[in-house]
Design an enzyme around this catalytic site. Sequence first.
Site, PDB file in Angstrom:
ATOM      1  N   THR A  66      32.806 -55.453  30.364  1.00  0.00           N
ATOM      2  CA  THR A  66      31.548 -56.193  30.513  1.00  0.00           C
ATOM      3  C   THR A  66      31.485 -57.366  29.535  1.00  0.00           C
ATOM      4  O   THR A  66      31.150 -58.490  29.913  1.00  0.00           O
ATOM      5  CB  THR A  66      30.371 -55.237  30.218  1.00  0.00           C
ATOM      6  OG1 THR A  66      30.567 -54.085  31.028  1.00  0.00           O
ATOM      7  CG2 THR A  66      29.049 -55.852  30.533  1.00  0.00           C
ATOM      8  N   ARG A 125      43.515 -53.796  30.710  1.00  0.00           N
ATOM      9  CA  ARG A 125      44.257 -52.654  31.255  1.00  0.00           C
ATOM     10  C   ARG A 125      44.635 -52.870  32.718  1.00  0.00           C
ATOM     11  O   ARG A 125      45.754 -52.632  33.111  1.00  0.00           O
ATOM     12  CB  ARG A 125      43.415 -51.389  31.113  1.00  0.00           C
ATOM     13  CG  ARG A 125      44.025 -50.433  30.113  1.00  0.00           C
ATOM     14  CD  ARG A 125      43.448 -49.060  30.219  1.00  0.00           C
ATOM     15  NE  ARG A 125      42.009 -49.108  30.371  1.00  0.00           N
ATOM     16  CZ  ARG A 125      41.146 -48.438  29.633  1.00  0.00           C
ATOM     17  NH1 ARG A 125      41.606 -47.673  28.668  1.00  0.00           N
ATOM     18  NH2 ARG A 125      39.858 -48.489  29.850  1.00  0.00           N
ATOM     19  N   GLU A 145      25.943 -43.623  28.519  1.00  0.00           N
ATOM     20  CA  GLU A 145      27.330 -43.319  28.873  1.00  0.00           C
ATOM     21  C   GLU A 145      27.436 -41.890  29.415  1.00  0.00           C
ATOM     22  O   GLU A 145      26.621 -41.031  29.064  1.00  0.00           O
ATOM     23  CB  GLU A 145      28.205 -43.390  27.610  1.00  0.00           C
ATOM     24  CG  GLU A 145      28.151 -44.703  26.865  1.00  0.00           C
ATOM     25  CD  GLU A 145      29.062 -45.758  27.467  1.00  0.00           C
ATOM     26  OE1 GLU A 145      29.945 -45.402  28.269  1.00  0.00           O
ATOM     27  OE2 GLU A 145      28.858 -46.933  27.144  1.00  0.00           O
ATOM     28  N   LYS A 161      27.349 -49.395  12.911  1.00  0.00           N
ATOM     29  CA  LYS A 161      26.709 -50.699  12.709  1.00  0.00           C
ATOM     30  C   LYS A 161      26.079 -50.779  11.321  1.00  0.00           C
ATOM     31  O   LYS A 161      26.149 -51.808  10.649  1.00  0.00           O
ATOM     32  CB  LYS A 161      25.657 -50.930  13.797  1.00  0.00           C
ATOM     33  CG  LYS A 161      26.273 -51.058  15.192  1.00  0.00           C
ATOM     34  CD  LYS A 161      25.213 -50.957  16.268  1.00  0.00           C
ATOM     35  CE  LYS A 161      25.810 -50.986  17.663  1.00  0.00           C
ATOM     36  NZ  LYS A 161      24.868 -50.554  18.705  1.00  0.00           N
TER      37      LYS A 161
HETATM   38  N1  HSE Z   1      25.859 -48.208  23.081  1.00  0.00           N
HETATM   39  C1  HSE Z   1      25.195 -49.128  22.206  1.00  0.00           C
HETATM   40  C2  HSE Z   1      23.703 -49.008  22.361  1.00  0.00           C
HETATM   41  C3  HSE Z   1      25.565 -50.561  22.446  1.00  0.00           C
HETATM   42  O1  HSE Z   1      23.225 -48.191  23.137  1.00  0.00           O
HETATM   43  O2  HSE Z   1      23.002 -49.713  21.658  1.00  0.00           O
HETATM   44  C4  HSE Z   1      26.932 -50.872  21.940  1.00  0.00           C
HETATM   45  O3  HSE Z   1      27.023 -50.620  20.583  1.00  0.00           O
END
Ligand code: HSE
Length: 430
Positions: free
Chosen positions: A14, A46, A192, A207
């Site tokens: 993405t 990939r 996910e 982060k």
């Molecule tokens: N999966 C992360 C979120 C975004 O839900 O904020 C990518 O770090």
Amino acid sequence: MKTPLRIGIAGLGTVGAGVVKLLAEHGRLLALRGGRPLKLVAVSARSRSKKRDIDLAGVRWEKDPLALATASDIDVVVELIGGSGGIARRLVQKSLTSGKHVVTANKALLALHGAEIAAQAEKKDRILAFEAAVAGGIPIIKALREGLVGNRVQRLYGILNGTCNYILTTMRETGRDFDVVLAEAQAAGYAEADPSFDVDGIDAAHKLAVLTGAAFGARVNFGGIHVEGIRRVTSMDIQFAEELGYRIKLLGLARETKYGIEQRVHPCMVPLATPIAHIEGVFNAVVIDGDFVGTTMFQGRGAGQGPTASAVVADLVDVARGRHMPAFVVPADRLADRPASPMDRHVGAYYMRLMVQDRPGVISAVSGALAKERISLESMLQRGRSESGEVPVVLTTHATEEAAMRRALAHIAKLKAVAEEPCLIRIEAF
Ligand code: HSE
């Protein structure tokens, strides 16, 4: 015409596809802003046959991403593969040692190996930039490197994971429980299939580790973060929070204490009167308290194609202009090796929710356990009556040390009248 900045991109998911689109759509503007054209020379991913809705005419396809690291016609490698080790780490390190600049969105890699990679970049006098690694489209790394660089950061905190914020917001709005909302979010593609990185707080901790490094001039210390996710937050606690004038958010927080640097990711009760309580859905926000500037807050989309591509391209424009700052704001060999401030020493207020048998003497036993640890109660409420079953009892405390709270909690959990593991949520005062 000035010589173009020649770009190689590894990873066309993405974000990678978004970068290709942005470079194509804003080519003229970026050439003006970057002082020279930004030219996509080669890509690697990939699968070559995957449908992507991007135009790669004239762009070389490399089967092996590592080929980008040594290609003589590439100035900057954009790493969008992800993961803290494996091919992503090899690509970043090989690109730097081969004299390329590197732009990456890889928070896991930076959280675990950030200081080492920054040192490699400096040794070769190359740029390592990672605006997209933290809070997607919010330019928070640039804010720390540039606009706020004159300040000592006293504290930072933020909503760093959109998936968790979306789940907590939906739980509050619908009254539904975590599992139900998570399943719906997965079905809708917001979460996910394996949600653990998000809901267990690991993504936010990655982060936070990167932000802390940049804000406090310290070696990135992912292992020093206290991490709790949102799986144990119930809609009952969310409703009680509202009654008490709070909202539950998964926050990442960092500050210096006399013991070192405190870094924590966990559900927090934040006062409804604070702006961060109203950052809802998939949005992220970061608050930086600086000694001269005061409090600044940044908000925006923390993920998604457009916002993340926007952050990657901002770094590419810096590379095109040759704007060169140490990756973590101070030179890598001057990053301080600060100890992690122990969670036991954390001082704050707490929310505790118990399910107790509704009979005389229970509250007295609970408050006795708190008194023994010299913990002062701020408020207490019980909702409903039950002759046979359990009822929720909610207590909030004044500021106390975490170690004392933990000892009291262990005592309370063992009381016969307490039916299930107590729920403890830290209350943040901003
Ligand atoms: N999966 C992360 C979120 C975004 O839900 O904020 C990518 O770090």
